[in-house]
Design a protein around this motif. Structure first.
Motif, mmCIF file in Angstrom:
data_model
loop_
_atom_site.group_PDB
_atom_site.id
_atom_site.type_symbol
_atom_site.label_atom_id
_atom_site.label_comp_id
_atom_site.label_asym_id
_atom_site.label_seq_id
_atom_site.Cartn_x
_atom_site.Cartn_y
_atom_site.Cartn_z
ATOM 1 N N ILE A 200 34.805 -58.940 -32.292
ATOM 2 C CA ILE A 200 33.801 -60.646 -31.467
ATOM 3 C C ILE A 200 32.482 -60.276 -31.714
ATOM 4 O O ILE A 200 31.716 -61.292 -32.409
ATOM 5 N N PRO A 201 31.290 -58.841 -31.058
ATOM 6 C CA PRO A 201 30.101 -58.919 -31.001
ATOM 7 C C PRO A 201 29.610 -59.195 -32.914
ATOM 8 O O PRO A 201 28.793 -59.403 -32.885
ATOM 9 N N SER A 203 31.563 -60.014 -35.255
ATOM 10 C CA SER A 203 31.407 -61.141 -36.219
ATOM 11 C C SER A 203 31.467 -62.595 -35.468
ATOM 12 O O SER A 203 31.492 -64.029 -36.222
ATOM 13 N N ARG A 204 30.034 -62.778 -34.314
ATOM 14 C CA ARG A 204 29.750 -63.633 -33.808
ATOM 15 C C ARG A 204 29.691 -64.438 -34.792
ATOM 16 O O ARG A 204 29.524 -66.383 -34.286
ATOM 17 N N SER A 208 31.226 -68.154 -35.414
ATOM 18 C CA SER A 208 30.397 -69.506 -35.427
ATOM 19 C C SER A 208 30.718 -70.663 -36.094
ATOM 20 O O SER A 208 30.801 -71.931 -35.773
ATOM 21 N N PRO A 279 24.602 -70.205 -38.282
ATOM 22 C CA PRO A 279 25.824 -69.685 -38.387
ATOM 23 C C PRO A 279 26.636 -70.026 -39.562
ATOM 24 O O PRO A 279 27.539 -69.255 -39.978
#
Length: 288
Positions: A200-201, A203-204, A208, A279
């Protein structure tokens, strides 16, 4: 002395470069294109401040005498505030649920080995070829059989699975180095912790961007809520806009109220686009 001369010359060179006469037509064309694309929104805002006679007076192109009265009437008398709240709840639930389901599905397709994995992935992609009208009748029968009709579950449930989101997240996870995955295994990191602390970090930006797209997609839903929701006070904002079209006096549609509702309906997606434009551009590979 020579350094001062160079430093003094640099700003003037930059200034001269920005004032090249040959560039004026380019900037004028860009400004004109922006104004042309924004003209429907500007016209809608102007009409939202006008009374019915002012709207039908084609010579009146300025702000109307109603000011913000149309907005207050739409939000209170015609319950647009309630419709917007319903749409906001639906959009948030769909966005969070779709991202969560897609993340778990993408992790399983990339980092786990099981039989028919590729076949399952192609089956997921195959759902993109099924038109929405074909799915509406079976979905409605399913909601009725489960007793979900006229509820938030019926509004959000069918949107929680997304082949597009699964595909994008899968392709993104495939770019993660295998050494990082092996290091996590050697450190005894479990699947959920690996997802939360590593994937998750990393692929932030992708998450988003998908979140913004999903939010706008859910906010703009019209056909499915119109079918599955029977109580007017539970309807979403796009269906609420349909109710506004019947408002009028002496056979004249009150376009001031309709445009006020349209401007209010546009605001949440516009705020989402502005807040997460970085993003979103990264998701489509357009970021600088």
């Amino acid at each position: 002395m020579s350094h001062e001369t160079q430093d003094d010359a640099a700003p003037s060179a930059i200034t001269d470069a920005t004032l090249v006469p040959e560039q004026w037509p380019v900037h004028a064309g860009l400004i004109g294109s922006i104004l042309l694309m924004a003209s429907p929104l500007l016209l809608a805002f102007v009409m939202s401040t006008q009374t019915v006679p002012e709207v039908y007076d084609i010579t009146n192109i300025g702000a109307g005498s109603d000011g913000l009265a149309n907005y207050l009437e739409v939000l209170t008398t015609y319950e647009m505030a309630s419709y917007m709240l319903n749409s906001l709840v639906m959009s948030v639930v769909v966005t969070v649920g779709k991202i969560a389901v897609s993340l778990l599905a993408a992790v399983a397709l990339v980092f786990y080995r099981f039989r028919f994995k590729n076949a399952i992935f192609f089956l997921i992609l195959f759902t993109l070829m099924v038109p929405v009208p074909v799915r509406i009748v079976p979905l409605y029968e399913l909601m009725a059989a489960w007793g979900w009709s006229n509820t938030l579950l019926a509004l959000t449930g069918p949107y929680l699975a997304s082949a597009t989101a699964v595909f994008l997240l899968r392709q993104h996870f495939l770019s993660i180095p295998d050494s990082l995955v092996e290091s996590a295994k050697l450190d005894g990191v479990g699947p959920l912790r690996f997802l939360w602390d590593v994937l998750i970090p990393m692929s932030r930006g992708m998450i988003s961007g998908l979140g913004v797209i999903t939010f706008i997609y859910a906010w703009n839903q019209y056909l499915w809520p119109l079918i599955v929701i029977s109580d007017q006070n539970k309807q979403v904002v796009q269906v609420g806009m349909k109710y506004l079209q019947s408002v009028g006096n002496a056979g004249q549609t009150d376009w001031g109220l309709i445009m006020a509702g349209a401007v209010l309906t546009l605001l949440p997606p516009l705020v989402a686009l502005i807040a997460f434009r970085g993003p979103l551009l990264e998701t489509f590979g357009l970021a600088e």
